[in-house]
Design an enzyme around this catalytic site. Structure first.
Site, PDB file in Angstrom:
ATOM      1  N   GLY A   1      71.547  33.482  54.638  1.00 46.38           N
ATOM      2  CA  GLY A   1      73.302  32.759  55.051  1.00 46.38           C
ATOM      3  C   GLY A   1      74.005  33.119  56.101  1.00 46.38           C
TER       4      GLY A   1
ATOM      5  N   LEU B   1      74.323  31.583  59.022  1.00 45.69           N
ATOM      6  CA  LEU B   1      75.298  31.103  60.062  1.00 45.69           C
ATOM      7  C   LEU B   1      76.734  31.028  58.814  1.00 45.69           C
ATOM      8  CD1 LEU B   1      73.241  28.071  60.823  1.00 45.69           C
ATOM      9  CD2 LEU B   1      73.711  29.842  62.046  1.00 45.69           C
ATOM     10  N   GLY B   2      76.638  31.644  57.808  1.00 46.92           N
ATOM     11  CA  GLY B   2      77.778  31.705  57.220  1.00 46.92           C
ATOM     12  C   GLY B   2      78.835  32.194  58.186  1.00 46.92           C
ATOM     13  N   GLN B   3      80.019  32.451  57.290  1.00 41.02           N
ATOM     14  CA  GLN B   3      81.195  33.665  57.404  1.00 41.02           C
ATOM     15  C   GLN B   3      80.691  34.894  58.169  1.00 41.02           C
ATOM     16  OE1 GLN B   3      83.876  34.824  54.738  1.00 41.02           O
ATOM     17  NE2 GLN B   3      85.822  35.165  55.891  1.00 41.02           N
TER      18      GLN B   3
ATOM     19  N   ASP C   1      69.172  30.315  57.005  1.00 37.48           N
ATOM     20  CA  ASP C   1      70.684  29.374  56.309  1.00 37.48           C
ATOM     21  C   ASP C   1      69.536  28.066  55.851  1.00 37.48           C
ATOM     22  OD1 ASP C   1      72.610  28.577  55.592  1.00 37.48           O
ATOM     23  OD2 ASP C   1      74.081  30.316  57.334  1.00 37.48           O
TER      24      ASP C   1
ATOM     25  N   ASP D   1      67.032  28.045  51.656  1.00 37.62           N
ATOM     26  CA  ASP D   1      67.416  27.822  50.427  1.00 37.62           C
ATOM     27  C   ASP D   1      66.972  29.210  49.264  1.00 37.62           C
ATOM     28  OD1 ASP D   1      68.248  27.194  47.771  1.00 37.62           O
ATOM     29  OD2 ASP D   1      68.542  25.171  48.205  1.00 37.62           O
TER      30      ASP D   1
ATOM     31  N   TYR E   1      83.402  33.384  41.056  1.00 32.67           N
ATOM     32  CA  TYR E   1      82.819  34.072  42.166  1.00 32.67           C
ATOM     33  C   TYR E   1      83.366  35.977  41.303  1.00 32.67           C
ATOM     34  CZ  TYR E   1      83.342  35.800  47.136  1.00 32.67           C
ATOM     35  OH  TYR E   1      83.747  36.656  47.855  1.00 32.67           O
TER      36      TYR E   1
ATOM     37  N   LYS F   1      79.773  38.525  41.509  1.00 33.38           N
ATOM     38  CA  LYS F   1      80.442  39.384  42.136  1.00 33.38           C
ATOM     39  C   LYS F   1      79.485  40.813  40.873  1.00 33.38           C
ATOM     40  CE  LYS F   1      80.577  37.923  45.832  1.00 33.38           C
ATOM     41  NZ  LYS F   1      79.555  37.790  47.080  1.00 33.38           N
TER      42      LYS F   1
END
Ligand code: SER
Length: 315
Positions: A8, A10-12, A34, A52, A141, A145
């Protein structure tokens, strides 16, 4: 940490995390991955590999080739996106996580993955939420978590994997905009303040949630990963936060810089419902005690930093 693979990337969080890691540990010691390669960050673009996280074989192959000592597993869907497609959320968030834990076990890697304030639910104490408390979320979500936190504990206890994590609050950045999160308004409000001078907020004005500036979030990950394992008694995820804030509070702070700034409210029932089950402020004293967590950005500093940066970026 000496050699690090990131999912991930390139994520937040991943984008700024990868950048900082390349700076601290050397470009060649960081492998960003990513599901796409779409970035204007040249250093990351040159190195990124497609992964992936549901594809265990590909993950295992990349780890075997790169030989890292650490995996930072950042790939995940955020809260509102998970509610739209709960089975896809389960697939990516849980199968991705178990694959990352498996490569950590097989290749003896240090392991980090983020949990969230979303791991709490309606029956959790809302103010000064303790490190160890009731976690019965009613969102996909949140279910992901909490399950993730339990899996990290399991891999630590059963297999001795060096698992570490934090429960992130809403994160604020001017570089990478989030997508599909409940706390996204706290980023959008700054972009719109600069772009149009007004913002229509999807949460009610007095919805208090924990927030943090991205630099503090990235520093927290690195600091936690560099802590001597013997200092850590918590292997699922540490509560961390910088401020507890509401849309109204951001509005009044932004108004100090942009006196004509206007905010209206058009509440999204899905995201409001999610936010209403999350804490208003969490207690991060264990993180402070065990690994010296200390955020540097308060509301005033976040606001000034965001507005100054966006004035240049959106010119
Ligand atoms: N920022 C996340 C979200 O809103 C919370 O972890 O989904």
């Amino acid at each position: 940490m000496k050699r690090i693979i990131i999912t991930g990337a390139l994520g937040q969080i991943g984008t700024e995390l990868t950048d900082k890691l390349m700076d601290l540990y050397g470009v060649d010691n960081v492998l960003p991955t990513d599901v796409h390669k779409n970035t204007d960050n040249k250093l990351i673009a040159d190195k990124i590999e497609i992964l992936d996280v549901r594809d265990f074989e590909r993950m295992d192959e990349l780890v075997s080739e790169f030989q890292p000592d650490t995996i930072l597993h950042m790939a995940a869907l955020l809260s509102a996106t998970c509610e739209k497609d709960p089975l896809l959320a389960w697939d990516i968030n849980m199968n991705g996580l178990v694959n990352a834990l498996e490569v950590a076990r097989i290749h003896n890697l240090k392991f980090f993955t983020p949990s969230s304030i979303g791991s709490f639910g309606d029956s959790t104490p809302k103010k000064n939420t303790p490190q160890t408390t009731i976690q019965r979320p009613n969102t996909m979500y949140g279910v992901n978590k909490v399950s993730g936190e339990l899996l990290c504990d399991y891999y630590y206890e059963k297999f001795g994997v060096d698992t570490r994590g934090v429960r992130f609050p809403g994160l604020i950045s001017h570089i990478k905009e989030p997508g599909g999160g409940t706390t996204d308004y706290a980023v959008d409000i700054f972009f719109e303040a600069i772009k149009t001078g007004s913002y229509t907020c999807f949460l009610e004005e007095d919805t208090y949630l924990d927030m943090m500036y991205i630099d503090d979030a990235v520093d927290a990950i690195i600091q936690l990963m560099e802590t001597d394992p013997s200092n850590l008694s918590i292997r699922n995820a540490f509560n961390i936060t910088a401020i507890s804030a509401s849309p109204k509070l951001f509005y009044s702070e932004i108004k100090k810089h942009i006196p004509d700034f206007k905010v209206e409210y058009d509440v999204d029932p899905v995201r409001q419902k999610i936010a209403d089950t999350w804490p208003e402020s969490i207690d991060s004293s264990e993180a402070k005690k065990q690994w010296g967590f200390e955020p540097k950005y308060d509301l005033e500093k976040i606001t000034k930093t965001m507005l100054d940066a966006l004035k240049v970026k959106l010119k």
